[in-house]
Structure formats: structure tokens, C-alpha cells
Design a protein around this motif. Structure first.
Motif, PDB file in Angstrom:
ATOM      1  N   MET A   1       0.820  -1.176   0.000  1.00  7.23           N
ATOM      2  CA  MET A   1       0.000   0.000   0.000  1.00  7.23           C
ATOM      3  C   MET A   1       0.872   1.252   0.000  1.00  7.23           C
ATOM      4  N   SER A   2       2.024   1.156   0.626  1.00  7.17           N
ATOM      5  CA  SER A   2       2.925   2.310   0.619  1.00  7.17           C
ATOM      6  C   SER A   2       3.362   2.653  -0.796  1.00  7.17           C
ATOM      7  N   ALA A   3       3.677   1.616  -1.574  1.00  7.68           N
ATOM      8  CA  ALA A   3       4.095   1.852  -2.960  1.00  7.68           C
ATOM      9  C   ALA A   3       2.954   2.470  -3.766  1.00  7.68           C
ATOM     10  N   LEU A   4       1.739   1.998  -3.540  1.00  6.36           N
ATOM     11  CA  LEU A   4       0.580   2.561  -4.241  1.00  6.36           C
ATOM     12  C   LEU A   4       0.399   4.024  -3.873  1.00  6.36           C
ATOM     13  N   ARG A   5       0.536   4.344  -2.593  1.00  5.24           N
ATOM     14  CA  ARG A   5       0.376   5.733  -2.159  1.00  5.24           C
ATOM     15  C   ARG A   5       1.464   6.620  -2.742  1.00  5.24           C
ATOM     16  N   GLU A   6       2.701   6.116  -2.813  1.00  5.02           N
ATOM     17  CA  GLU A   6       3.786   6.906  -3.395  1.00  5.02           C
ATOM     18  C   GLU A   6       3.558   7.116  -4.893  1.00  5.02           C
ATOM     19  N   TRP A   7       3.103   6.091  -5.581  1.00  5.58           N
ATOM     20  CA  TRP A   7       2.823   6.204  -7.011  1.00  5.58           C
ATOM     21  C   TRP A   7       1.709   7.215  -7.248  1.00  5.58           C
ATOM     22  N   MET A   8       0.673   7.177  -6.418  1.00  7.64           N
ATOM     23  CA  MET A   8      -0.428   8.135  -6.552  1.00  7.64           C
ATOM     24  C   MET A   8       0.062   9.552  -6.267  1.00  7.64           C
ATOM     25  N   ALA A   9       0.997   9.694  -5.343  1.00  8.32           N
ATOM     26  CA  ALA A   9       1.555  11.012  -5.054  1.00  8.32           C
ATOM     27  C   ALA A   9       2.286  11.566  -6.282  1.00  8.32           C
ATOM     28  N   GLU A  10       2.988  10.698  -7.000  1.00  9.52           N
ATOM     29  CA  GLU A  10       3.675  11.128  -8.218  1.00  9.52           C
ATOM     30  C   GLU A  10       2.683  11.605  -9.272  1.00  9.52           C
ATOM     31  N   LEU A  11       1.492  11.009  -9.271  1.00  6.37           N
ATOM     32  CA  LEU A  11       0.456  11.416 -10.217  1.00  6.37           C
ATOM     33  C   LEU A  11      -0.297  12.659  -9.750  1.00  6.37           C
ATOM     34  N   GLY A  12      -0.007  13.110  -8.543  1.00  7.60           N
ATOM     35  CA  GLY A  12      -0.692  14.279  -7.998  1.00  7.60           C
ATOM     36  C   GLY A  12      -2.040  13.955  -7.383  1.00  7.60           C
ATOM     37  N   ALA A  13      -2.242  12.708  -7.031  1.00  5.36           N
ATOM     38  CA  ALA A  13      -3.534  12.282  -6.469  1.00  5.36           C
ATOM     39  C   ALA A  13      -3.354  11.642  -5.104  1.00  5.36           C
ATOM     40  N   ARG A  14      -2.418  12.143  -4.347  1.00  2.00           N
ATOM     41  CA  ARG A  14      -2.125  11.542  -3.042  1.00  2.00           C
ATOM     42  C   ARG A  14      -3.320  11.598  -2.091  1.00  2.00           C
ATOM     43  N   THR A  15      -4.130  12.659  -2.187  1.00  2.00           N
ATOM     44  CA  THR A  15      -5.270  12.779  -1.269  1.00  2.00           C
ATOM     45  C   THR A  15      -6.300  11.685  -1.504  1.00  2.00           C
ATOM     46  N   ASN A  16      -6.313  11.093  -2.705  1.00  2.00           N
ATOM     47  CA  ASN A  16      -7.254  10.006  -2.989  1.00  2.00           C
ATOM     48  C   ASN A  16      -6.932   8.747  -2.195  1.00  2.00           C
ATOM     49  N   VAL A  17      -5.684   8.587  -1.797  1.00  2.00           N
ATOM     50  CA  VAL A  17      -5.280   7.397  -1.047  1.00  2.00           C
ATOM     51  C   VAL A  17      -4.576   7.796   0.253  1.00  2.00           C
ATOM     52  N   ALA A  18      -5.117   8.767   0.925  1.00  2.00           N
ATOM     53  CA  ALA A  18      -4.549   9.197   2.208  1.00  2.00           C
ATOM     54  C   ALA A  18      -4.707   8.075   3.233  1.00  2.00           C
ATOM     55  N   VAL A  19      -3.889   8.117   4.259  1.00  2.00           N
ATOM     56  CA  VAL A  19      -3.951   7.107   5.313  1.00  2.00           C
ATOM     57  C   VAL A  19      -5.346   7.118   5.928  1.00  2.00           C
ATOM     58  N   SER A  20      -5.932   5.933   6.012  1.00  2.00           N
ATOM     59  CA  SER A  20      -7.302   5.838   6.523  1.00  2.00           C
ATOM     60  C   SER A  20      -7.306   5.449   7.997  1.00  2.00           C
ATOM     61  N   THR A  21      -8.430   5.653   8.622  1.00  2.00           N
ATOM     62  CA  THR A  21      -8.605   5.268  10.021  1.00  2.00           C
ATOM     63  C   THR A  21      -8.501   3.757  10.167  1.00  2.00           C
ATOM     64  N   VAL A  22      -8.982   3.038   9.170  1.00  2.00           N
ATOM     65  CA  VAL A  22      -8.902   1.572   9.204  1.00  2.00           C
ATOM     66  C   VAL A  22      -7.440   1.141   9.290  1.00  2.00           C
ATOM     67  N   GLY A  23      -6.581   1.770   8.514  1.00  2.00           N
ATOM     68  CA  GLY A  23      -5.159   1.450   8.546  1.00  2.00           C
ATOM     69  C   GLY A  23      -4.520   1.752   9.889  1.00  2.00           C
ATOM     70  N   LYS A  24      -4.971   2.807  10.520  1.00  2.00           N
ATOM     71  CA  LYS A  24      -4.429   3.155  11.840  1.00  2.00           C
ATOM     72  C   LYS A  24      -4.841   2.140  12.894  1.00  2.00           C
ATOM     73  N   TYR A  25      -6.095   1.689  12.835  1.00  2.00           N
ATOM     74  CA  TYR A  25      -6.543   0.644  13.763  1.00  2.00           C
ATOM     75  C   TYR A  25      -5.789  -0.656  13.507  1.00  2.00           C
ATOM     76  N   LYS A  26      -5.589  -0.980  12.236  1.00  2.00           N
ATOM     77  CA  LYS A  26      -4.857  -2.192  11.888  1.00  2.00           C
ATOM     78  C   LYS A  26      -3.465  -2.183  12.498  1.00  2.00           C
ATOM     79  N   THR A  27      -2.780  -1.069  12.368  1.00  2.00           N
ATOM     80  CA  THR A  27      -1.435  -0.953  12.916  1.00  2.00           C
ATOM     81  C   THR A  27      -1.444  -1.077  14.434  1.00  2.00           C
ATOM     82  N   ALA A  28      -2.414  -0.448  15.085  1.00  2.00           N
ATOM     83  CA  ALA A  28      -2.505  -0.535  16.548  1.00  2.00           C
ATOM     84  C   ALA A  28      -2.742  -1.972  16.997  1.00  2.00           C
TER      85      ALA A  28
END
Length: 77
Positions: A1-28
Motif C-alpha cells: 500500500m505504501s508503494a501505491l500511495r507513493e505512485w499516486m503522489a507522483e500522479l498528484g492524487a495523493r489525497t485520494n489514497v490518504a492514510v485511513s482510520t482503518v489502517g491506523k486501527y490495523k497498525t494498533a
């Protein structure tokens, strides 16, 4: 997912794949489960497995959310 987010950032669409609350709960949940396993707390081992399995489900859920947001960009040639 990190690679996808970085690729989207290169396209100028980083906000479309911003870190979600679900991901934060998963990490916790992952961190708590790993801590319990490392400390070898036998009475809480079943809880740690439950948290780890929950983290797997949340991982798949967040993957679906990210891919859904990135799908229009992935379909482009």
C-alpha cells in the motif's frame, strides 16, 4: 500500500489514497498483538491471536479501500 500511495503522489492524487482510520486501527492491533507475543503473556495469548486476525481483516479492508480509490488511475494506459 505504501508503494501505491507513493505512485499516486507522483500522479498528484495523493489525497485520494490518504492514510485511513482503518489502517491506523490495523497498525494498533498489530503492535499490541506483537507486544503480547514478545512478552509471552500466556493468559493474554488468545487475545493476541484475536487482535492479529482482526488486523488481517482490517488489512484486506484497507487494501480494498485504497484500490477502489486508485482504480481509475490503474485503468489508464
Amino acid at each position: 500500500m505504501s508503494a501505491l500511495r507513493e505512485w499516486m503522489a507522483e500522479l498528484g492524487a495523493r489525497t485520494n489514497v490518504a492514510v485511513s482510520t482503518v489502517g491506523k486501527y490495523k497498525t494498533a492491533f498489530q503492535m499490541i498483538a506483537i507486544t503480547v507475543f514478545l512478552l509471552n503473556w500466556q493468559p493474554l495469548e488468545l487475545l493476541a491471536y484475536g487482535l492479529l486476525y482482526t488486523a488481517v481483516i482490517l488489512t484486506l479492508w484497507s487494501m480494498f479501500i485504497y484500490l477502489k480509490a486508485a482504480w481509475p488511475y490503474l485503468k489508464q494506459p
